[in-house]
Design a protein around this motif. Structure first.
Motif, PDB file in Angstrom:
ATOM      1  N   ASP C 226       0.874  -1.162   0.000  1.00 31.08           N
ATOM      2  CA  ASP C 226       0.000   0.000   0.000  1.00 31.08           C
ATOM      3  C   ASP C 226       0.914   1.214   0.000  1.00 31.08           C
ATOM      4  N   MET C 227       0.875   1.975  -1.100  1.00 34.34           N
ATOM      5  CA  MET C 227       1.833   3.065  -1.252  1.00 34.34           C
ATOM      6  C   MET C 227       1.651   4.153  -0.203  1.00 34.34           C
ATOM      7  N   ARG C 228       0.525   4.136   0.486  1.00 36.28           N
ATOM      8  CA  ARG C 228       0.346   5.134   1.541  1.00 36.28           C
ATOM      9  C   ARG C 228       1.400   4.962   2.613  1.00 36.28           C
ATOM     10  N   LYS C 229       1.939   3.738   2.700  1.00 35.85           N
ATOM     11  CA  LYS C 229       2.981   3.493   3.685  1.00 35.85           C
ATOM     12  C   LYS C 229       4.274   4.222   3.342  1.00 35.85           C
ATOM     13  N   LEU C 230       4.385   4.725   2.113  1.00 38.13           N
ATOM     14  CA  LEU C 230       5.568   5.511   1.765  1.00 38.13           C
ATOM     15  C   LEU C 230       5.592   6.821   2.543  1.00 38.13           C
ATOM     16  N   GLY C 231       4.428   7.205   3.042  1.00 37.16           N
ATOM     17  CA  GLY C 231       4.369   8.397   3.879  1.00 37.16           C
ATOM     18  C   GLY C 231       4.309   9.693   3.106  1.00 37.16           C
ATOM     19  N   TYR C 232       3.784   9.657   1.891  1.00 35.46           N
ATOM     20  CA  TYR C 232       3.608  10.925   1.190  1.00 35.46           C
ATOM     21  C   TYR C 232       2.431  11.663   1.817  1.00 35.46           C
ATOM     22  N   ALA C 233       2.242  12.911   1.411  1.00 34.23           N
ATOM     23  CA  ALA C 233       1.235  13.780   2.038  1.00 34.23           C
ATOM     24  C   ALA C 233       1.354  13.641   3.557  1.00 34.23           C
ATOM     25  N   ALA C 234       0.245  13.428   4.251  1.00 37.03           N
ATOM     26  CA  ALA C 234       0.335  13.357   5.715  1.00 37.03           C
ATOM     27  C   ALA C 234       0.220  11.931   6.208  1.00 37.03           C
ATOM     28  N   PRO C 239      -1.443   7.044  12.218  1.00 37.90           N
ATOM     29  CA  PRO C 239      -1.115   5.651  12.540  1.00 37.90           C
ATOM     30  C   PRO C 239      -2.038   4.617  11.885  1.00 37.90           C
ATOM     31  N   GLN C 240      -3.239   5.051  11.461  1.00 38.43           N
ATOM     32  CA  GLN C 240      -4.220   4.078  10.948  1.00 38.43           C
ATOM     33  C   GLN C 240      -3.864   3.497   9.582  1.00 38.43           C
ATOM     34  N   VAL C 241      -2.791   3.978   8.958  1.00 38.97           N
ATOM     35  CA  VAL C 241      -2.493   3.532   7.610  1.00 38.97           C
ATOM     36  C   VAL C 241      -1.773   2.196   7.644  1.00 38.97           C
ATOM     37  N   GLU C 242      -2.504   1.140   7.832  1.00 37.30           N
ATOM     38  CA  GLU C 242      -1.915  -0.201   7.735  1.00 37.30           C
ATOM     39  C   GLU C 242      -2.602  -0.903   6.571  1.00 37.30           C
ATOM     40  N   PRO C 243      -1.844  -1.541   5.690  1.00 44.05           N
ATOM     41  CA  PRO C 243      -2.500  -2.199   4.562  1.00 44.05           C
ATOM     42  C   PRO C 243      -3.514  -3.230   5.051  1.00 44.05           C
ATOM     43  N   ILE C 244      -4.693  -3.230   4.419  1.00 43.96           N
ATOM     44  CA  ILE C 244      -5.723  -4.210   4.766  1.00 43.96           C
ATOM     45  C   ILE C 244      -5.557  -5.397   3.839  1.00 43.96           C
ATOM     46  N   GLU C 261     -11.627  -1.253   3.482  1.00 36.69           N
ATOM     47  CA  GLU C 261     -10.898   0.006   3.271  1.00 36.69           C
ATOM     48  C   GLU C 261     -11.804   1.218   3.416  1.00 36.69           C
ATOM     49  N   LEU C 262     -13.078   1.026   3.154  1.00 40.84           N
ATOM     50  CA  LEU C 262     -14.019   2.129   3.341  1.00 40.84           C
ATOM     51  C   LEU C 262     -14.002   2.590   4.798  1.00 40.84           C
ATOM     52  N   TYR C 263     -14.083   1.608   5.707  1.00 42.35           N
ATOM     53  CA  TYR C 263     -14.060   1.962   7.124  1.00 42.35           C
ATOM     54  C   TYR C 263     -12.712   2.563   7.501  1.00 42.35           C
ATOM     55  N   GLN C 264     -11.650   1.994   6.906  1.00 39.08           N
ATOM     56  CA  GLN C 264     -10.326   2.515   7.212  1.00 39.08           C
ATOM     57  C   GLN C 264     -10.205   3.979   6.787  1.00 39.08           C
ATOM     58  N   SER C 265     -10.766   4.296   5.596  1.00 35.80           N
ATOM     59  CA  SER C 265     -10.698   5.660   5.118  1.00 35.80           C
ATOM     60  C   SER C 265     -11.380   6.615   6.088  1.00 35.80           C
ATOM     61  N   VAL C 266     -12.530   6.182   6.612  1.00 40.20           N
ATOM     62  CA  VAL C 266     -13.229   7.030   7.573  1.00 40.20           C
ATOM     63  C   VAL C 266     -12.332   7.282   8.781  1.00 40.20           C
ATOM     64  N   GLU C 267     -11.674   6.212   9.252  1.00 39.26           N
ATOM     65  CA  GLU C 267     -10.768   6.361  10.396  1.00 39.26           C
ATOM     66  C   GLU C 267      -9.653   7.352  10.083  1.00 39.26           C
ATOM     67  N   ILE C 268      -9.077   7.215   8.880  1.00 40.52           N
ATOM     68  CA  ILE C 268      -7.967   8.093   8.509  1.00 40.52           C
ATOM     69  C   ILE C 268      -8.432   9.544   8.448  1.00 40.52           C
ATOM     70  N   ILE C 269      -9.616   9.753   7.869  1.00 45.32           N
ATOM     71  CA  ILE C 269     -10.105  11.130   7.767  1.00 45.32           C
ATOM     72  C   ILE C 269     -10.321  11.712   9.161  1.00 45.32           C
ATOM     73  N   LYS C 270     -10.877  10.898  10.050  1.00 53.92           N
ATOM     74  CA  LYS C 270     -11.113  11.397  11.410  1.00 53.92           C
ATOM     75  C   LYS C 270      -9.793  11.720  12.101  1.00 53.92           C
ATOM     76  N   ALA C 271      -8.815  10.827  11.929  1.00 53.42           N
ATOM     77  CA  ALA C 271      -7.514  11.063  12.560  1.00 53.42           C
ATOM     78  C   ALA C 271      -6.868  12.321  11.982  1.00 53.42           C
ATOM     79  N   ALA C 272      -6.979  12.474  10.660  1.00 54.30           N
ATOM     80  CA  ALA C 272      -6.366  13.631  10.021  1.00 54.30           C
ATOM     81  C   ALA C 272      -7.054  14.908  10.477  1.00 54.30           C
TER      82      ALA C 272
END
Lengths: 115, 119, 360
Positions: C226-234, C239-244, C261-272
């Motif tokens: 999951d390229m989000r793990k590269l840590g681009y943007a924020a 911490p919620q960015v773990e590949p599902i 991933e839908l639920y994960q996205s909600v978590e990420i948005i809330k954390a952000a």
């Protein structure tokens, strides 16, 4: 994010591709760029989050070996390069012979000179 | 293994109001910040044609000599790049979308001759 | 004795709004070979980069595709920013993250709807798209565009989200989660649905690595990529960015990955939203890019790589996108041989093909 660029000559391409394949890399992409009268080929590979990029500059009329026998999906990229840039690629597993993209003109990204 | 998982949603849908609007009668309100169409206000325009150069879709044409500003509404992509580029702030975005059109015409705004001096 | 015949699939097919053509070689009902043919919508957008200033081109890059449009814009901007050594303000990074995750939600909801439609569950399709509509409303409220936002620019973003709007977004997301919970079991527990998805189009982990597949297709086969793990943007600050991942590797697993991933996205948005710093949203960019860079971002469909090469003028020399669908085409071709003709639409759909992206 770092681009590990390795410059190679076109004759070393297959050897490098084989090495990366043995080291469990996956093919990320292949792309061609027009640099003056030459074409710069970028073969990018990835392993987990690592990134390696092989750079290889060839003339427009040079022939280059296909890596589609090492990395099967490469035939898509190679056909794309052939259709858009007119690069001659040898021994592709599936060769569309210029009908992969339906372009109005031949080699739209690198038109051949007249004559 | 199961079945009838959708029952709850289906029953609720049966007794709740529709999610859609009764369109021609009830119109959807546009959000205040929506980028619907470009509004041109000619009063301050100096016809510098910066908007035309900045337009990624080449939808705007400016004629400096004839003092006209024209836009192909169907070509405009509503990116509002022209609004940002305008040095005189005479362009803005309105929230309403471009209405349906029967032909892709070019809308031209010519300077209305007035009593003030031309700049 | 089985007879061979060729059945054309597409370019116009009910499961796909976009044109891709497959020549399916059949032996009775079974596919033995599939030959793809694309190029029906090739627009040459990569070539257009030579005619548009690099700051303007972001609006063209966004229009490569209507679904992952935001990531196309931000991927392009990231590459240009890397060449020019531009550091964007932290708030802009968070805003990019939020919009990227909202796009992922809208893309996955769209896909779930399309999947439901493909297996013949029309009301489920409507229900998914109904939820998606709320995400689109958030887009219109915050960015001004429903599908194509035009909020990314080289050096940051063009619009800010006020804290009131952020609260409203989170309330809407909560209603989406609540409604999704009501019918998510249809996707992972229903007999009929399972019989269409389980064990169809199995791709092993080794096969995926060989084919270079990305995104939910790879994660459905148990690959943590999951390229989000590269840590681009924020993403590096969340911490919620773990590949599902799911391990089965079939259509069902790929569907579950997207659903989770839908639920994960909600978590990420809330954390952000809770950690987003105040401050500027863009920096002024001067000069022209000179150099080259590959940037990689995680689109809803998987990893996309952007190559930008500048020569010191305001027009770039080369812009190249490798979209996730292009990488997943290989995986699609590998799943087709051996499957039933009736499963082909399902298989084509589970890689979530986006042909506009693929052909640019």
């Amino acid at each position: 994010m770092d681009n590990n660029n390795i410059v190679i000559s076109k004759n070393d391409l297959l050897e490098n591709a084989n090495r990366l394949h043995d080291e469990k890399y996956r093919l990320v992409q292949i792309c061609a760029t027009r640099v003056g009268e030459n074409v710069l080929l970028d073969y990018s590979f990835g392993r987990d989050y690592e990134f390696v990029n092989l750079k290889c500059e060839i003339g427009q009329n040079d022939e280059i070996m296909s890596i589609s026998r090492v990395f099967p999906p490469a035939f898509l990229y190679e056909n794309e390069m052939h259709d858009l840039y007119g690069i001659k690629i040898l021994h592709m597993t599936t060769d569309y012979e210029g009908s992969f993209y339906r372009t109005a003109v031949k080699n739209p990204f690198f038109p051949l000179k007249e004559g | 293994m199961g079945f009838a998982e959708f029952t709850k949603t289906a029953v609720r849908n049966l007794f709740s109001k529709p999610a859609t609007k009764n369109y021609p009668k009830v119109k959807k309100e546009f959000f205040e910040n929506a980028r619907g169409h470009v509004i041109f206000d000619e009063t301050d325009c100096i016809y510098c044609s910066l908007c035309a150069r900045k337009c990624p879709a080449d939808a705007i044409k400016v004629d400096r000599n004839a003092k006209t500003w024209s836009i192909v509404r169907a070509g405009c992509v509503q990116c509002s790049n022209c609004v940002d580029a305008c040095p005189k702030k005479c362009l803005s975005m309105g929230p309403e979308y471009t209405p349906v059109m029967t032909e892709k015409g070019c809308e031209t705004y010519a300077r209305v001759p007035d009593n003030t001096e031309d700049n | 004795m089985s007879r061979r015949s060729i059945v054309p699939f597409g370019p116009q097919h009910p499961v796909l709004p976009e044109p891709i053509h497959l020549d399916l070689v059949l032996e009775d009902e079974r596919v033995v070979e599939a030959i793809p043919s694309i190029g029906f919508v090739h627009r040459g957008l990569e070539k257009l980069v030579e005619k548009r200033e690099y700051t303007e081109y972001v609006y063209v890059a966004e229009r490569i595709c209507g679904i992952c449009s935001f990531q196309h814009g931000s991927g392009y901007c990231q590459a240009v920013e890397a060449i020019m050594n531009v550091e964007i303000p932290p708030r802009a990074e968070f805003l990019r993250t939020i919009w990227a995750e909202l796009s992922r939600m809208h893309s996955h909801l769209l896909w779930l709807g399309l999947l439901a439609d493909a297996f013949g569950f029309e009301s489920l399709f409507m229900q998914c798209w109904r939820l998606r509509e709320r995400v689109l409303d958030i887009f219109e409220m915050t960015t001004g565009g429903r599908v194509i936002f035009s909020v990314c620019k080289v050096g940051g973003v063009r619009r800010d989200i006020s804290s009131d709007d952020m609260k409203r977004i989170i309330t809407v997301l909560d209603t989406i989660v609540a409604d999704l919970k009501d019918f998510e079991r249809v996707f992972f527990d229903n007999n009929t649905v399972k019989s269409r998805l389980c064990g169809v189009g199995v791709l092993s982990k080794e096969k995926i690595l060989e084919l270079g597949a990305v995104g939910p297709v790879a994660r459905g086969s148990g690959i943590k990529l999951d390229m989000r793990k590269l840590g681009y943007a924020a993403y590096d600050k969340i911490p919620q960015v773990e590949p599902i991942i799911e391990t089965a590797g079939d259509c069902y697993a790929r569907c579950l990955v997207r659903l989770r991933e839908l639920y994960q996205s909600v978590e990420i948005i809330k954390a952000a939203a809770s950690t987003m710093p105040e401050g500027e949203i863009s920096v002024k960019v001067t000069g022209n890019p000179n150099g080259e860079f590959f940037s990689r971002v995680e689109q809803p469909r998987g990893e996309a790589s952007y190559y930008v090469r500048g020569n010191g003028t305001k027009f770039l020399e080369r812009f190249r996108v490798r979209t996730p669908t292009f990488a997943n085409l290989g995986a699609l071709l590998a799943t087709l041989p051996g499957c039933d003709l009736a499963d082909v639409p399902m298989l084509v759909l589970t890689i979530d093909p986006c042909i506009s992206c693929t052909e640019r």
